[in-house]
Design a protein around this motif. Structure first.
Motif, PDB file in Angstrom:
ATOM      1  N   GLY A  99       0.790  -1.319  -0.158  1.00  0.00           N
ATOM      2  CA  GLY A  99       0.006  -0.040   0.040  1.00  0.00           C
ATOM      3  C   GLY A  99       0.880   1.305  -0.070  1.00  0.00           C
ATOM      4  N   GLY A 100       1.968   1.257  -0.664  1.00  0.00           N
ATOM      5  CA  GLY A 100       2.792   2.579  -0.630  1.00  0.00           C
ATOM      6  C   GLY A 100       3.762   2.544   0.509  1.00  0.00           C
ATOM      7  N   ARG A 101       3.868   1.552   1.126  1.00  0.00           N
ATOM      8  CA  ARG A 101       4.828   1.570   2.444  1.00  0.00           C
ATOM      9  C   ARG A 101       5.949   0.317   2.278  1.00  0.00           C
ATOM     10  N   PRO A 102       6.565   0.525   1.606  1.00  0.00           N
ATOM     11  CA  PRO A 102       7.656  -0.668   1.299  1.00  0.00           C
ATOM     12  C   PRO A 102       8.334  -0.913   2.493  1.00  0.00           C
ATOM     13  N   ALA A 103       8.690   0.049   3.519  1.00  0.00           N
ATOM     14  CA  ALA A 103       9.526  -0.222   4.834  1.00  0.00           C
ATOM     15  C   ALA A 103       8.729  -1.160   5.430  1.00  0.00           C
ATOM     16  N   ASP A 104       7.351  -1.673   5.137  1.00  0.00           N
ATOM     17  CA  ASP A 104       6.788  -2.708   6.056  1.00  0.00           C
ATOM     18  C   ASP A 104       7.341  -4.007   5.612  1.00  0.00           C
ATOM     19  N   SER A 105       8.187  -4.085   4.579  1.00  0.00           N
ATOM     20  CA  SER A 105       8.829  -5.401   4.161  1.00  0.00           C
ATOM     21  C   SER A 105      10.326  -5.448   4.876  1.00  0.00           C
ATOM     22  N   ALA A 106      10.215  -6.859   5.546  1.00  0.00           N
ATOM     23  CA  ALA A 106      11.550  -7.049   6.012  1.00  0.00           C
ATOM     24  C   ALA A 106      12.660  -7.047   5.136  1.00  0.00           C
ATOM     25  N   ARG A 107      12.339  -7.546   3.924  1.00  0.00           N
ATOM     26  CA  ARG A 107      13.668  -7.581   2.978  1.00  0.00           C
ATOM     27  C   ARG A 107      13.895  -6.309   2.361  1.00  0.00           C
ATOM     28  N   PHE A 108      12.912  -5.410   2.305  1.00  0.00           N
ATOM     29  CA  PHE A 108      13.049  -3.754   1.857  1.00  0.00           C
ATOM     30  C   PHE A 108      14.074  -3.089   2.961  1.00  0.00           C
ATOM     31  N   ARG A 109      13.739  -3.393   4.248  1.00  0.00           N
ATOM     32  CA  ARG A 109      14.489  -2.779   5.317  1.00  0.00           C
ATOM     33  C   ARG A 109      16.013  -3.255   5.423  1.00  0.00           C
ATOM     34  N   GLU A 110      16.147  -4.587   5.167  1.00  0.00           N
ATOM     35  CA  GLU A 110      17.470  -5.041   5.270  1.00  0.00           C
ATOM     36  C   GLU A 110      18.322  -5.314   3.926  1.00  0.00           C
ATOM     37  N   LEU A 111      17.651  -5.327   2.905  1.00  0.00           N
ATOM     38  CA  LEU A 111      18.398  -5.716   1.641  1.00  0.00           C
ATOM     39  C   LEU A 111      18.120  -4.537   0.511  1.00  0.00           C
ATOM     40  N   PRO A 114      18.620  -0.425   1.663  1.00  0.00           N
ATOM     41  CA  PRO A 114      20.162  -0.340   1.951  1.00  0.00           C
ATOM     42  C   PRO A 114      20.807  -0.249   0.699  1.00  0.00           C
ATOM     43  N   ALA A 115      20.390  -0.925  -0.427  1.00  0.00           N
ATOM     44  CA  ALA A 115      21.277  -1.162  -1.606  1.00  0.00           C
ATOM     45  C   ALA A 115      20.993   0.174  -2.540  1.00  0.00           C
ATOM     46  N   GLY A 116      19.951   0.893  -2.292  1.00  0.00           N
ATOM     47  CA  GLY A 116      19.680   2.034  -2.879  1.00  0.00           C
ATOM     48  C   GLY A 116      18.350   1.893  -3.722  1.00  0.00           C
ATOM     49  N   PHE A 117      17.782   0.748  -3.741  1.00  0.00           N
ATOM     50  CA  PHE A 117      16.645   0.720  -4.567  1.00  0.00           C
ATOM     51  C   PHE A 117      15.138   1.141  -3.812  1.00  0.00           C
TER      52      PHE A 117
END
Length: 359
Positions: A99-111, A114-117
């Motif tokens: 719903g437009g909140r990618p930071a809710d995803s663990a892999r977004f927060r951890e991988l 941080p990789a700039g995507f």
């Protein structure tokens, strides 16, 4: 027009006689301009379970790939490959799933973050009841999220990639029609045993393990030191040892010669924390035959007919066991023969048995 040309190119891949790696590289050429991603990670998969068995990426550093494997198996995340497959679609974006909140995803927060995507689009490549591969497409944060039409295009493209990867798993035939994967080749020396440490790096090998690890190596080098399939089997074994849901501790993977192997992971009792043994054995007929039949593109009903033929049933037996009219059985047989490239029941049985190394 560009999208139609790309789909046409993807459709042609199923008849091109390519390896999975070449399918992925050609797909990258066709899809990157349209999906506008900055990095992609391609995976082959166990068609029976959908578990990832290899990795290919020219864009990403795989120096910490053990973290990606751990997250894939352990994290209760959104838009995972299994979740996408269960949803009935073939492609999903992280931005839409959260719903437009990618930071809710663990892999977004951890991988991913941080990789700039800024967004990730995942696609699963299903065909004829099997999941033959999958991919994750990442785009830089400055590009914004994927558009709805890009996700829809990825969904359509994934169907054709599923067919192309399925075709990759049909063992190659020689000029005289015999399969190249005949018994007596590599892997007939018995099970290969690998002991993995907590980061899924090898601690000990036995049997023909070293040679097998080389044949099952990922197209891209990772930090694991073993093929991805071994690490996935190990992580599921660790989940089982913790008493957590781990329905798939068995992973099927095919080598470059068309021979299937089954990997079983089990946690070591009395060993160091996190140590796991993975045993890789040549697939039994029960494991291999459904995979070959699915690779030929047979429908579920056609596979049932073909399996009964392999077991020695005639038309009357098949008709009775599957509650079909004899002429319906004959229609299915004609389709099976055409898809498998054979002219008789005897040739079909011989081809399947030789492909599985069971003659």
């Amino acid at each position: 027009m560009a999208a139609q040309q790309a789909i046409g190119g993807l459709r042609e891949l199923a008849a091109a006689g390519l390896t999975a790696e070449k399918v992925f590289r050609r797909a990258d050429e066709l899809l990157r301009p349209l999906l506008e991603y900055d990095a992609v990670c391609w995976h082959s998969a166990d068609p029976a379970t959908g578990l990832v068995t290899s990795v290919l990426s020219d864009d990403l550093s795989l120096a910490g790939f053990e973290d990606a494997v751990r997250l894939e198996v352990w994290a209760d995340d959104v838009a995972t490959f299994p979740a996408i497959r269960r949803s009935g679609v073939r492609a999903e974006t992280l931005s839409r799933a959260t719903g437009g909140r990618p930071a809710d995803s663990a892999r977004f927060r951890e991988l991913i973050g941080p990789a700039g995507f800024g967004d990730e689009l995942r696609a699963v490549f299903d065909a004829h009841g099997g999941m033959w591969g999958c991919a994750a497409f990442m785009r830089a944060a400055g590009r914004g999220p994927y558009l709805a039409q890009q996700r829809e295009f990825a969904d359509l493209a994934a169907r054709h990639l599923g067919n192309a990867l399925r075709a990759c798993h049909v063992p190659p035939a020689t000029a005289d029609g015999r399969w190249e994967t005949e018994p007596g080749g590599p892997g007939d020396d018995g099970p290969a045993v690998v002991v993995l440490g907590p980061a899924n790096r090898p601690l000990a090998l036995s049997g023909p393990a070293e040679e097998l690890l080389g044949r099952l190596a990922d197209p891209s080098r990772t930090s694991l030191g073993v093929p991805t399939a071994f690490a996935v089997a190990a992580e599921h074994a660790r989940r089982a040892a913790r008493g957590l849901a781990a329905p798939q501790c068995k992973v099927r993977v095919q080598d470059g010669c068309g021979r299937w192997y089954v990997l079983h992971g089990s946690a070591l009792k009395g060993g160091s924390e996190g140590e796991v043994t993975v045993v890789a054995s040549p697939a039994t007929p029960a494991d291999a035959m459904p995979l070959y039949l699915s690779a030929y593109g047979l429908t579920a009903r056609e596979q049932e007919v073909a399996l009964l033929l392999v077991r020695g049933c005639d038309t009357r037996d098949v008709s009775r066991l599957l509650a079909m009219k004899p002429y319906t059985v004959q229609d299915h047989l004609k389709s099976v023969f055409a898809k498998a490239g054979v002219a008789s029941r005897r040739e079909l049985v011989a081809r399947i048995m030789l492909a599985g190394g069971t003659a």
